[in-house]
Design a protein around this motif. Structure first.
Motif, PDB file in Angstrom:
ATOM      1  N   CYS A  52       0.835  -1.208   0.000  1.00 27.71           N
ATOM      2  CA  CYS A  52       0.000   0.000   0.000  1.00 27.71           C
ATOM      3  C   CYS A  52       0.871   1.259   0.000  1.00 27.71           C
ATOM      4  O   CYS A  52       0.566   2.240  -0.697  1.00 27.71           O
TER       5      CYS A  52
ATOM      6  N   GLN B 222       2.070   2.121  -3.431  1.00 24.82           N
ATOM      7  CA  GLN B 222       1.063   2.771  -4.276  1.00 24.82           C
ATOM      8  C   GLN B 222       0.976   4.271  -3.978  1.00 24.82           C
ATOM      9  O   GLN B 222       0.822   5.087  -4.894  1.00 24.82           O
ATOM     10  N   LEU B 223       1.078   4.624  -2.702  1.00 20.55           N
ATOM     11  CA  LEU B 223       1.044   6.042  -2.349  1.00 20.55           C
ATOM     12  C   LEU B 223       2.250   6.781  -2.915  1.00 20.55           C
ATOM     13  O   LEU B 223       2.153   7.961  -3.265  1.00 20.55           O
ATOM     14  N   GLN B 224       3.387   6.112  -3.013  1.00 19.68           N
ATOM     15  CA  GLN B 224       4.594   6.762  -3.494  1.00 19.68           C
ATOM     16  C   GLN B 224       4.688   6.792  -5.011  1.00 19.68           C
ATOM     17  O   GLN B 224       5.593   7.404  -5.552  1.00 19.68           O
TER      18      GLN B 224
ATOM     19  N   SER C 189      -0.029   8.189  -6.214  1.00 13.13           N
ATOM     20  CA  SER C 189      -0.431   9.461  -5.610  1.00 13.13           C
ATOM     21  C   SER C 189       0.387  10.623  -6.164  1.00 13.13           C
ATOM     22  O   SER C 189      -0.121  11.737  -6.320  1.00 13.13           O
TER      23      SER C 189
ATOM     24  N   PRO D 185       4.081  14.384   0.205  1.00 17.17           N
ATOM     25  CA  PRO D 185       4.359  13.530   1.366  1.00 17.17           C
ATOM     26  C   PRO D 185       4.885  14.286   2.573  1.00 17.17           C
ATOM     27  O   PRO D 185       5.021  13.691   3.651  1.00 17.17           O
TER      28      PRO D 185
ATOM     29  N   SER E 148      -6.333   4.220   5.542  1.00 16.30           N
ATOM     30  CA  SER E 148      -5.725   5.123   4.575  1.00 16.30           C
ATOM     31  C   SER E 148      -6.075   4.748   3.143  1.00 16.30           C
ATOM     32  O   SER E 148      -6.376   5.619   2.317  1.00 16.30           O
TER      33      SER E 148
ATOM     34  N   ALA F 162      -8.099   6.957   0.398  1.00 14.32           N
ATOM     35  CA  ALA F 162      -7.488   7.240  -0.900  1.00 14.32           C
ATOM     36  C   ALA F 162      -8.464   6.957  -2.039  1.00 14.32           C
ATOM     37  O   ALA F 162      -8.498   7.687  -3.038  1.00 14.32           O
TER      38      ALA F 162
ATOM     39  N   LEU G  48      -4.954  15.137  -1.235  1.00 13.16           N
ATOM     40  CA  LEU G  48      -4.181  13.906  -1.046  1.00 13.16           C
ATOM     41  C   LEU G  48      -3.591  13.817   0.351  1.00 13.16           C
ATOM     42  O   LEU G  48      -3.140  12.755   0.772  1.00 13.16           O
TER      43      LEU G  48
ATOM     44  N   GLN H 289      -5.107  10.954   2.929  1.00 16.35           N
ATOM     45  CA  GLN H 289      -4.608   9.582   2.898  1.00 16.35           C
ATOM     46  C   GLN H 289      -3.164   9.508   3.386  1.00 16.35           C
ATOM     47  O   GLN H 289      -2.757   8.566   4.076  1.00 16.35           O
ATOM     48  N   TYR H 290      -2.374  10.532   3.047  1.00 19.38           N
ATOM     49  CA  TYR H 290      -0.978  10.556   3.476  1.00 19.38           C
ATOM     50  C   TYR H 290      -0.849  10.712   4.994  1.00 19.38           C
ATOM     51  O   TYR H 290       0.012  10.100   5.628  1.00 19.38           O
TER      52      TYR H 290
ATOM     53  N   TYR I 189      -7.616   1.276  -5.193  1.00 21.66           N
ATOM     54  CA  TYR I 189      -7.399   1.635  -3.789  1.00 21.66           C
ATOM     55  C   TYR I 189      -8.364   0.881  -2.875  1.00 21.66           C
ATOM     56  O   TYR I 189      -7.981   0.412  -1.800  1.00 21.66           O
TER      57      TYR I 189
END
Length: 570
Positions: free
Chosen positions: A338, A341-343, A346, A368, A416, A420, A450, A453-454, A528
């Motif tokens: 997960c 995916q955010l890195q 997003s 971030p 989170s 997202a 964003l 979620q971060y 997500y």
């Protein structure tokens, strides 16, 4: 004789503690500033400067990150087997430095990159000049030297810092608990500078400047680490932990026909006098995996044989500890999928959104900074307020058990991913409502959406990353502290590799949720939510594994006293 021994004791007393740990904090902050800045924004370098496709950019980044964390196992093995943790950090930091130099050279010299392809619609990206084999080889050489270098630092540096606190000393034992929190705090400070200052440099001044700053940061980190060398308590390598584990399996197989004795005293163990002279810990026998106990059964034929026929109880318990740890680390892998995916996705989301803040344009890869700032505030509160209060209630030095801390992080990770999905649904609806699905202009939606979620995932990271580091360091035997720390980092590696596989599988099964080069036409919100559901199932698996885990019992022999210390890790 007595005076010299007194002087040695005084000299040893001046070593370690918070003074020595300060140099570890500074080193971690500087090294992580360089690493995180690239982990966050390299996908834009691959996509915008190397002319990789959107999918290849994401896959290249996740493979780089996965390799960097997987190679920590190599660094941990070397640190426990051949070099001290300090020497391991220096050697691998120099390797990382060479990698950053190569990346700086490539970013500075246009001939080492394909021709730029700016202001091209995402669906026409395939018309850009593809990088040559030489371009790709130069990129990957620098990239994976950085991965190898940072892996050794990440394996040895946390263990080096933790070695500065004596678990047998009640005062230093509580300081050891705080060390991992402040280690994450220094990591966070470095990351904040990385995703703001370094990312701003890469966006506005060029990638050659950004890579150059990363190079300087690693140089200064090495200088700081060397400045504290006279204060460090350095470990003495005790041979290969992997070899000791293999010896247990071979010996137990050879003795497979022998009955397992109920009396611990007839099993082979290192003698108290020898343990005291070597400052070794003696691990108490446990009931799990009793078939391995055959490796310590003394017979007439193996009583004087080598370690491939007869092992100590401590050696067997060291092996059992590693086996018990494996389900824990495997059940935390999906959280790092997960994170991957955010890195990646997003950051791609952020490039389509409004990045203005009070007239200042915020680079998408700097988003971030939101969870990092949240962690910057939360970590001191956790360490100075929550832990002392929880300690009074539970009587546990860390406030709550390591495995409980990890569980909290896994819960927040699932939340989170769900958040997202809702944010992405909102972003796509804005694109459709404003007829901007195929536009390269920013949507009339703030990029700070964003941040929700971060921020939640930042809290999850605070609980899980430190929980894993402290758990593996505390539970591992004295001869494999670095390797155990590396195993905790390897969870991130497997998460990144699994991320690449998950994206490919989801694309095939779903008919292309993430197959387009235009993120406005992808179904990232469905992806997500799929991750959120899988995270809940993974949490259930973790709870089962954590309930099954048994903490180790340790008995330490000390040369300066006849007293025996017996500790139960909780």
């Amino acid at each position: 004789m007595g005076n010299s021994k007194t002087q040695l004791l005084k000299q040893e007393a001046r070593r370690g503690g918070n003074r020595a740990a300060l140099f570890v904090y500074a080193t971690e902050g500087l090294e992580n500033m360089a690493f995180v800045a690239n982990a966050i924004s390299l996908v834009t370098y691959f996509y915008g400067y190397m002319n990789f496709s959107l999918t290849k950019s994401s896959t290249t980044l996740t493979n780089f990150m996965g390799t960097a964390f997987l190679l920590t196992l190599v660094g941990g093995f070397i640190s426990d087997t051949y070099f001290s943790r300090f020497k391991t950090c220096i050697i691998f930091a120099c390797i990382e430095l060479v990698g950053y130099i190569l990346l700086t050279v490539q970013a500075h010299i246009p001939e080492l990159r394909p021709s730029p392809c700016n202001n091209v619609a995402p669906d026409q990206k395939d018309q850009c000049e593809a990088p040559s084999a030489t371009h790709v080889a130069f990129l990957y050489t620098g990239l994976y030297l950085v991965a190898l270098g940072t892996s050794g630092v990440k394996a040895a540096l946390p263990a080096l810092g933790a070695d500065q606190f004596d678990e047998k000393d009640p005062k230093e034992a509580s300081q050891l608990s705080s060390f991992f929190n402040w280690f994450l705090f220094s990591l966070t400070i470095g990351a904040i500078f990385g995703v703001t200052f370094v990312v701003w440099i890469s966006t506005n001044q060029g990638w050659d400047w950004a890579f150059g700053i990363c190079t300087i940061a690693v140089v200064v980190a090495v200088v700081f680490l060397c400045m504290g060398s006279s204060l460090y308590r350095n470990n003495v390598p005790r041979g290969s932990p992997i070899l000791r584990i293999l010896q247990v399996f071979v010996s137990s197989f050879r003795n497979r026909k022998l009955p397992i004795p109920e009396n611990d005293e007839i099993l082979h163990e290192i003698q108290d006098k020898e343990a005291a002279e070597l400052q070794l810990e003696i691990l108490q026998r446990t009931e799990q995996f009793r078939f391995l106990d055959r490796a310590a059964v003394i017979t007439r034929t193996n009583g004087t044989s080598g370690p491939w026929k007869l092992c100590t109880v401590t050696q067997i318990e060291e092996t059992k500890i590693l086996i018990r740890m494996l389900p824990i680390i495997l059940s935390t892998v999906f959280m790092n999928t997960c994170l991957a995916q955010l890195q990646t996705f997003s950051i791609q989301q952020s490039t389509t959104m409004d990045t203005n803040l009070l007239g200042f344009r915020v680079p998408g890869p700097s988003i971030p900074a939101i969870p990092l700032l949240f962690m910057f505030v939360l970590i001191p509160i956790y360490d100075r307020v929550f832990v002392p209060l929880a300690r009074r209630i539970t009587g546990i030095p860390t406030g709550i058990r390591h495995l409980q801390r990890i569980a909290v992080g896994l819960v927040l990770s699932a939340v989170s991913m769900a958040v997202a999905g809702f944010v992405e649904t909102r972003r796509k609806s804005v694109a459709i409502e404003n007829n901007m699905v195929d536009s390269t202009d920013p949507l009339p939606m703030s990029v700070f959406w964003l941040g929700f979620q971060y921020a939640i995932f930042g809290a999850a990271d605070m609980f899980t990353v430190v929980g894993l580091l402290e758990f593996f360091y505390a539970e591992s035997s004295a001869g494999m502290k670095s390797l155990a720390t590396a195993i905790s980092w390897s969870s991130i590696a497997f998460g990144y590799f699994l991320s690449s596989l998950v994206v490919e599988v989801v694309n095939k099964v779903s008919g292309g949720w993430l197959a387009s080069n235009n993120i406005n036409r992808d179904k990232l919100n469905y992806f997500y939510w799929l991750l959120a559901g899988a995270s809940v199932l993974n949490l259930g698996l973790y709870v089962i594994c954590a309930s099954w885990y048994k903490y180790k019992n340790v008995e330490v022999k000390n040369t300066d006293s006849e007293e025996e210390y017996k500790m139960v890790k909780v």
